[in-house]
Design an enzyme around this catalytic site. Structure first.
Site, short mmCIF file in Angstrom:
data_model
loop_
_atom_site.label_atom_id
_atom_site.label_comp_id
_atom_site.label_asym_id
_atom_site.label_seq_id
_atom_site.Cartn_x
_atom_site.Cartn_y
_atom_site.Cartn_z
N ASP A 194 0.82 -1.21 0.00
CA ASP A 194 0.00 0.00 0.00
C ASP A 194 0.86 1.27 0.00
O ASP A 194 0.60 2.21 0.74
CB ASP A 194 -0.94 0.01 1.21
CG ASP A 194 -2.04 -1.04 1.11
OD1 ASP A 194 -2.00 -1.84 0.17
OD2 ASP A 194 -2.92 -1.05 1.98
N ASP A 221 -0.49 -4.58 -3.61
CA ASP A 221 -1.45 -3.50 -3.88
C ASP A 221 -0.79 -2.12 -3.70
O ASP A 221 -1.37 -1.21 -3.11
CB ASP A 221 -2.65 -3.59 -2.94
CG ASP A 221 -3.34 -4.94 -2.99
OD1 ASP A 221 -3.29 -5.59 -4.05
OD2 ASP A 221 -3.93 -5.35 -1.97
#
Length: 375
Positions: A194, A221
């Site tokens: 992230d 991600d």
């Protein structure tokens, strides 16, 4: 190249490979090593202030402030410029929504020299005992204001999984951007899970963001959120996962575009490289958050080189079975490289030439043209 004997935290602050990604001379960053004689370069100084609304930040005390947050707090209202001298600023920074039109400039015009870094993760306990930070709270830098611009700055989160074995809250955001008309030129975003949270302040705001000539690294991600975001001429680099024995090691993109938003993430003219073994990364997976079950994640990757680290056979995956990637808005167009090879056509949805005409920076950003000025 990445040195296997260099710690992840050390790599974040030196990142010779990242310098190469931006066309810079390879070698360790000079941030925080010693003060320079002209810390603000061609951007003036407190004694020769460029404008009345320009503030100077220098960790060695030669500016108006020694921390970025102190300068942000002092810059009440809109349209302030912060000039950051070379140095490592270990702090968290928050730009409130009322501080619109802010511009941050790395004075040396080399993003390796100005590093804003901290090491909170989602699972890090808050000092007041009220729980953990969560994903959003882990961000080193949080920008809520509209019309924010940054140039030649590194945003980093150097929290390490290896330091905290057994933790489940391993998200560690370098920067969370929520405002409309947010632009980043020649910046670096360093982290692992992230890293770059390109988001909006609320579900009804279709915030537009523009990233040009930037470098982003991570594993899980590491570019995610619901903004309408254009990534032009950017380099995305996937990292080795020493805690995993098999693929996948992670996912580059995890958009969470609102269903009502006709524009999600557009990646154009960029490249994706990898430190990991071939085929160990997925290009994307859709994020449909519990706060917005009607989200329809959207990602278009066009005219971008996908290195061998991307799984060409199955480049997309599901985050949850209830929201298969095939039902989302994932498309590609004229990509190159071994990771772009179309071996299973149903796994590589392609735009037609006519469709590609509406997937451009102009179409995504509308009347806002951050690319028109040379940087």
């Amino acid at each position: 190249m990445h040195r296997p004997d260099l710690s992840r935290r050390g790599f974040l602050l030196t990142t010779a490979g990242a310098g190469a990604a931006l066309g810079l001379t390879a070698g360790p960053a000079t941030a925080g090593t010693r003060p320079r004689p002209r810390p603000f370069g061609r951007y003036g100084s407190p004694a020769a202030r460029r404008t009345p609304r320009t503030l100077y930040v220098d960790p060695y005390g030669r500016g108006d402030f020694t921390s970025v947050q102190a300068a942000v707090t002092a810059a009440r209202g809109g349209d302030w410029t912060l000039v950051l001298a070379p140095g490592t600023y270990r702090e968290t920074v928050s730009v409130d929504a009322d501080r619109t039109g802010a511009t941050w400039i790395g004075a040396s015009e080399d993003p390796r020299d100005v590093v804003i870094v901290h090491d909170n993760a989602a699972g890090t306990p808050k000092p007041d005992g009220s729980g953990t930070y969560g994903t959003s709270g882990s961000a080193t830098t949080t920008v809520r204001a509209d019309a924010f611009t940054a140039r030649w700055i590194t945003f980093a989160n150097d929290w390490l999984r290896a330091d905290h074995p057994g933790w489940t809250g391993t998200q560690a955001v370098a920067v969370k951007v929520m405002g409309d008309r947010s632009a980043f030129h020649h910046c670096r975003f360093l982290g692992h899970q992230d890293t770059l949270y390109a988001d909006t302040r609320d579900l009804g705001l279709f915030a537009r963001q523009y990233y040009a000539h930037c470098y982003v690294e991570g594993d899980v991600d590491f570019v995610f959120g619901r903004a309408t975001a254009v990534y032009e001429d950017c380099h995305f680099r996937t990292l080795v996962r020493t805690d995993l024995d098999s693929a996948p090691h992670g996912f580059v993109f995890a958009p969470s575009t609102a269903g009502a938003n006709p524009r999600g993430y557009l990646v154009t003219g960029g490249r994706v490289s990898s430190e990991a073994p071939d085929g160990h990364y997925k290009l994307a997976r859709p994020w449909v958050p519990s706060s917005d079950p009607t989200a329809r994640p959207m990602l278009t990757v066009r005219e971008t080189r996908l290195g061998a680290g991307i799984d060409a056979v199955a480049p997309y995956a599901d985050m949850r079975e209830a929201h298969p990637w095939q039902e989302q808005r994932f498309r590609e167009y004229r990509n190159t490289g071994p990771g772009a090879a179309i071996t299973v056509p149903e796994n590589r949805p392609q735009l037609t030439r006519a469709e590609a005409a509406s997937h451009t920076r102009e179409a995504y950003l509308g009347d806002w043209r951050p690319y028109a000025r040379r940087h």
